[in-house]
Motif scaffolding. Sequence first.
Motif, PDB file in Angstrom:
ATOM      1  N   TYR A  70       2.859 -43.359  23.469  1.00  0.00           N
ATOM      2  CA  TYR A  70       2.541 -41.928  23.510  1.00  0.00           C
ATOM      3  C   TYR A  70       1.638 -41.480  22.363  1.00  0.00           C
ATOM      4  N   ALA A  71       0.988 -42.418  21.697  1.00  0.00           N
ATOM      5  CA  ALA A  71       0.186 -42.057  20.520  1.00  0.00           C
ATOM      6  C   ALA A  71      -0.886 -41.032  20.866  1.00  0.00           C
ATOM      7  N   GLY A  72      -0.957 -39.986  20.084  1.00  0.00           N
ATOM      8  CA  GLY A  72      -1.987 -38.959  20.237  1.00  0.00           C
ATOM      9  C   GLY A  72      -2.180 -38.280  18.899  1.00  0.00           C
ATOM     10  N   PRO A  73      -3.227 -37.480  18.761  1.00  0.00           N
ATOM     11  CA  PRO A  73      -3.528 -36.869  17.453  1.00  0.00           C
ATOM     12  C   PRO A  73      -2.363 -36.073  16.870  1.00  0.00           C
ATOM     13  N   GLU A  74      -1.474 -35.568  17.745  1.00  0.00           N
ATOM     14  CA  GLU A  74      -0.360 -34.744  17.246  1.00  0.00           C
ATOM     15  C   GLU A  74       0.671 -35.568  16.473  1.00  0.00           C
ATOM     16  N   ASN A  75       0.562 -36.873  16.506  1.00  0.00           N
ATOM     17  CA  ASN A  75       1.521 -37.731  15.790  1.00  0.00           C
ATOM     18  C   ASN A  75       1.035 -38.108  14.388  1.00  0.00           C
ATOM     19  N   PHE A  76       0.011 -37.407  13.913  1.00  0.00           N
ATOM     20  CA  PHE A  76      -0.567 -37.754  12.613  1.00  0.00           C
ATOM     21  C   PHE A  76      -0.632 -36.532  11.699  1.00  0.00           C
ATOM     22  N   LEU A  77      -0.471 -36.767  10.409  1.00  0.00           N
ATOM     23  CA  LEU A  77      -0.604 -35.698   9.413  1.00  0.00           C
ATOM     24  C   LEU A  77      -1.914 -35.904   8.671  1.00  0.00           C
TER      25      LEU A  77
ATOM     26  N   THR B 153       1.518 -44.279   2.602  1.00  0.00           N
ATOM     27  CA  THR B 153       1.107 -43.274   1.632  1.00  0.00           C
ATOM     28  C   THR B 153       0.578 -42.084   2.413  1.00  0.00           C
ATOM     29  N   LEU B 154       1.138 -40.920   2.134  1.00  0.00           N
ATOM     30  CA  LEU B 154       0.656 -39.696   2.769  1.00  0.00           C
ATOM     31  C   LEU B 154      -0.558 -39.218   1.978  1.00  0.00           C
TER      32      LEU B 154
ATOM     33  N   VAL C  84      -7.360 -43.606   4.184  1.00  0.00           N
ATOM     34  CA  VAL C  84      -7.891 -42.303   4.591  1.00  0.00           C
ATOM     35  C   VAL C  84      -6.737 -41.307   4.728  1.00  0.00           C
ATOM     36  N   ASP C  85      -7.021 -40.034   4.556  1.00  0.00           N
ATOM     37  CA  ASP C  85      -6.001 -38.994   4.701  1.00  0.00           C
ATOM     38  C   ASP C  85      -5.650 -38.773   6.182  1.00  0.00           C
ATOM     39  N   VAL C  86      -5.122 -39.810   6.797  1.00  0.00           N
ATOM     40  CA  VAL C  86      -4.567 -39.727   8.158  1.00  0.00           C
ATOM     41  C   VAL C  86      -3.291 -40.565   8.107  1.00  0.00           C
ATOM     42  N   THR C  87      -2.151 -39.927   8.312  1.00  0.00           N
ATOM     43  CA  THR C  87      -0.869 -40.621   8.177  1.00  0.00           C
ATOM     44  C   THR C  87      -0.047 -40.435   9.432  1.00  0.00           C
ATOM     45  N   GLY C  88       0.364 -41.524  10.024  1.00  0.00           N
ATOM     46  CA  GLY C  88       1.096 -41.448  11.286  1.00  0.00           C
ATOM     47  C   GLY C  88       2.593 -41.295  11.099  1.00  0.00           C
TER      48      GLY C  88
END
Length: 389
Positions: free
Chosen positions: A52-59, A335-336, A364-368
């Motif tokens: 179900y991976a989608g952009p909403e699963n990332f900070l 790492t967030l 990169v500043d993308v954290t799942g």
Amino acid sequence: MHHPTIILGAGAAGLMAAAHAGPGTLVLDHAKAPGEKIRISGGGRCNFTNLYAGPENFLSENPHFAKSALARYTQWDFIDLVARHGIAYHEKTLGQLFCDGSAKEIIAMLLAEMEAAGADLRLNAPVAEVTKSPDGFAVILQSGERLACDRLVVATGGKSIPKMGATGFAYRVADQFGLRVTETRPALVPLTFGPDVLALTKPLAGVALPARVSCNGASFDEALLFTHRGLSGPSILQISSYWHETDSIRVNLLPDRDVLGALKAARAENGRRAVGTALAELLPNRLAAAWSEAQGLSGQLANTPDTQLSGIADGLADWELTPAGSEGYRTAEVTLGGIATEGLDSRTMQAKTVPGLYFIGEAVDVTGWLGGYNFQWAWSSGWACGTAI
Ligand code: FDA
């Protein structure tokens, strides 16, 4: 020696980029084996993506940044790759895909892809420094050896688990080239508590139950685990990414139960039973006993009026507690934060102000979330970069 592309870091993102960056690419890593975090991930079975991976699963400071790469190299693309290599896998829970056999199969697959693409891997090669040169970049190893390349990909990950070779090197390179790095924090990490909470939780170490844990607008329904230092388990690891010092978290210990209804029914059935005995039918025994003791619930159900039962139900549904801290980078899965996305092109991961310099993966500043999302980001960002080169 001059290479068209040098990739720093033979982790998930670096190996994926190497499989697409073209012949002559050189991957450097200071470790003695590639993909060490892949090897230990998912208890040795690697939770390599999520259905179900989608952009909403990332900070991220910019939640839109990850969309392009995630949409162009999806979980289905990675699942295809895994299937083409004959690696058997299964869904464990919540869309999380794990190898049936071993995480080593994923590493072998990435190495085979990389080799087929004509890339080379050099291990035991700690990178001390990188500099800009008139025709590209110079990479200086700790041994003093100097390598040159047209394009440089930084895939050295974040700061989590320094014992495994995490260095924060990518942030230093970003800083050197004038790219902003956001605040970084340990995430997907157990939370620790002060003596007041520990008095309840410590004796419960090892007890686990499904719970709903919420903080700062995020909420996760997953297992919660009591530990000697506080709380862990997937629900706590998830919420740790949303928690900041001094924030409290809220725990619903029975999210799927009508607790008041169950307690009333227990009272109607046999009012002579102790409240704690009725709770033991809803919660693990040790937790029911500790909770009853902590809340002073020693009376019989028959002597417990509706208002008090209601208070007990509310207490179990909304246990508010303030963590003292987290276990830190020593045990954090990720790492967030990281290299601020405004400095990077979301299609290629290239630094906007430094042509030829790329950042991918956890740096990169993308954290799942927990559940295969961080590897999916490594695959997607690695692919986006590799194919753009
Ligand atoms: P990664 O950290 O994988 O690779 C960076 C590489 O750079 C390393 O090989 C390192 O040695 C090298 N390096 C660093 N500094 C260097 C230097 N100065 N010179 C040379 N080389 C250098 N995610 C998920 O989706 N599913 C899962 O099941 C798990 N499980 C899991 C378990 C545990 C215990 C941890 C710690 C983490 C996970 N994760 C996870 C998270 C996942 O492992 C992580 O997000 C990715 O590995 C990130 O991939 P990168 O390639 O960006 O960095």
